[in-house]
Design a protein around this motif. Structure first.
Motif, PDB file in Angstrom:
ATOM      1  N   ARG A   1       0.844  -1.206   0.000  1.00  0.00           N
ATOM      2  CA  ARG A   1       0.000   0.000   0.000  1.00  0.00           C
ATOM      3  C   ARG A   1       0.875   1.251   0.000  1.00  0.00           C
ATOM      4  O   ARG A   1       0.684   2.179  -0.803  1.00  0.00           O
ATOM      5  N   GLU A   2       1.862   1.268   0.884  1.00  0.00           N
ATOM      6  CA  GLU A   2       2.711   2.445   1.011  1.00  0.00           C
ATOM      7  C   GLU A   2       3.547   2.690  -0.247  1.00  0.00           C
ATOM      8  O   GLU A   2       3.805   3.847  -0.605  1.00  0.00           O
ATOM      9  N   SER A   3       3.947   1.618  -0.928  1.00  0.00           N
ATOM     10  CA  SER A   3       4.759   1.777  -2.143  1.00  0.00           C
ATOM     11  C   SER A   3       3.973   2.462  -3.261  1.00  0.00           C
ATOM     12  O   SER A   3       4.558   3.045  -4.175  1.00  0.00           O
ATOM     13  N   LYS A   4       2.654   2.392  -3.180  1.00  0.00           N
ATOM     14  CA  LYS A   4       1.795   3.072  -4.155  1.00  0.00           C
ATOM     15  C   LYS A   4       1.513   4.511  -3.731  1.00  0.00           C
ATOM     16  O   LYS A   4       0.892   5.264  -4.475  1.00  0.00           O
ATOM     17  N   GLY A   5       1.933   4.858  -2.524  1.00  0.00           N
ATOM     18  CA  GLY A   5       1.669   6.203  -2.016  1.00  0.00           C
ATOM     19  C   GLY A   5       0.239   6.392  -1.562  1.00  0.00           C
ATOM     20  O   GLY A   5      -0.249   7.513  -1.462  1.00  0.00           O
ATOM     21  N   TRP A   6      -0.444   5.284  -1.282  1.00  0.00           N
ATOM     22  CA  TRP A   6      -1.845   5.338  -0.888  1.00  0.00           C
ATOM     23  C   TRP A   6      -1.981   5.448   0.622  1.00  0.00           C
ATOM     24  O   TRP A   6      -1.248   4.797   1.380  1.00  0.00           O
ATOM     25  N   SER A   7      -2.951   6.212   1.044  1.00  0.00           N
ATOM     26  CA  SER A   7      -3.322   6.253   2.454  1.00  0.00           C
ATOM     27  C   SER A   7      -4.221   5.052   2.755  1.00  0.00           C
ATOM     28  O   SER A   7      -4.679   4.362   1.837  1.00  0.00           O
ATOM     29  N   MET A   8      -4.496   4.854   4.024  1.00  0.00           N
ATOM     30  CA  MET A   8      -5.433   3.796   4.408  1.00  0.00           C
ATOM     31  C   MET A   8      -6.805   4.095   3.817  1.00  0.00           C
ATOM     32  O   MET A   8      -7.520   3.187   3.392  1.00  0.00           O
ATOM     33  N   ARG A   9      -7.142   5.363   3.771  1.00  0.00           N
ATOM     34  CA  ARG A   9      -8.429   5.775   3.201  1.00  0.00           C
ATOM     35  C   ARG A   9      -8.487   5.436   1.709  1.00  0.00           C
ATOM     36  O   ARG A   9      -9.504   4.935   1.212  1.00  0.00           O
ATOM     37  N   ASP A  10      -7.387   5.684   0.982  1.00  0.00           N
ATOM     38  CA  ASP A  10      -7.335   5.354  -0.446  1.00  0.00           C
ATOM     39  C   ASP A  10      -7.599   3.874  -0.680  1.00  0.00           C
ATOM     40  O   ASP A  10      -8.405   3.506  -1.539  1.00  0.00           O
ATOM     41  N   LEU A  11      -6.912   3.025   0.078  1.00  0.00           N
ATOM     42  CA  LEU A  11      -7.100   1.582  -0.091  1.00  0.00           C
ATOM     43  C   LEU A  11      -8.507   1.172   0.321  1.00  0.00           C
ATOM     44  O   LEU A  11      -9.150   0.370  -0.361  1.00  0.00           O
TER      45      LEU A  11
END
Length: 79
Positions: A21-31
């Protein structure tokens, strides 16, 4: 086989999911939005407060663009 949510195998799986998730630059909300769950679901998974079932794991992996077979191998190799 250890079934505890705090098992080494489960910790490694969760670490991999979080890193993905973090490697995509996504927040928990994004995922959460991508998997149709609130961000608190992602937070509970990543903090190991909640265990995910196999169907949720596949959905989680697909949203992250990861092969669910990798997740299974992580668990197998940690056991």
């Amino acid at each position: 086989m250890e079934k505890s949510i705090s098992s080494n195998a489960y910790q490694q799986l969760v670490d991999w999911l979080k890193e993905s998730r973090e490697s995509k630059g996504w927040s928990m909300r994004d995922l959460g939005e991508r998997i149709g769950e609130p961000h608190t679901f992602v937070q509970k998974v990543e903090s190991m407060e909640r265990r995910i079932d196999v169907c949720e794991l596949v959905q989680y992996c697909k949203a992250l663009g990861q092969d669910p077979c990798i997740a299974i191998r992580i668990v197998q190799n940690a056991s």
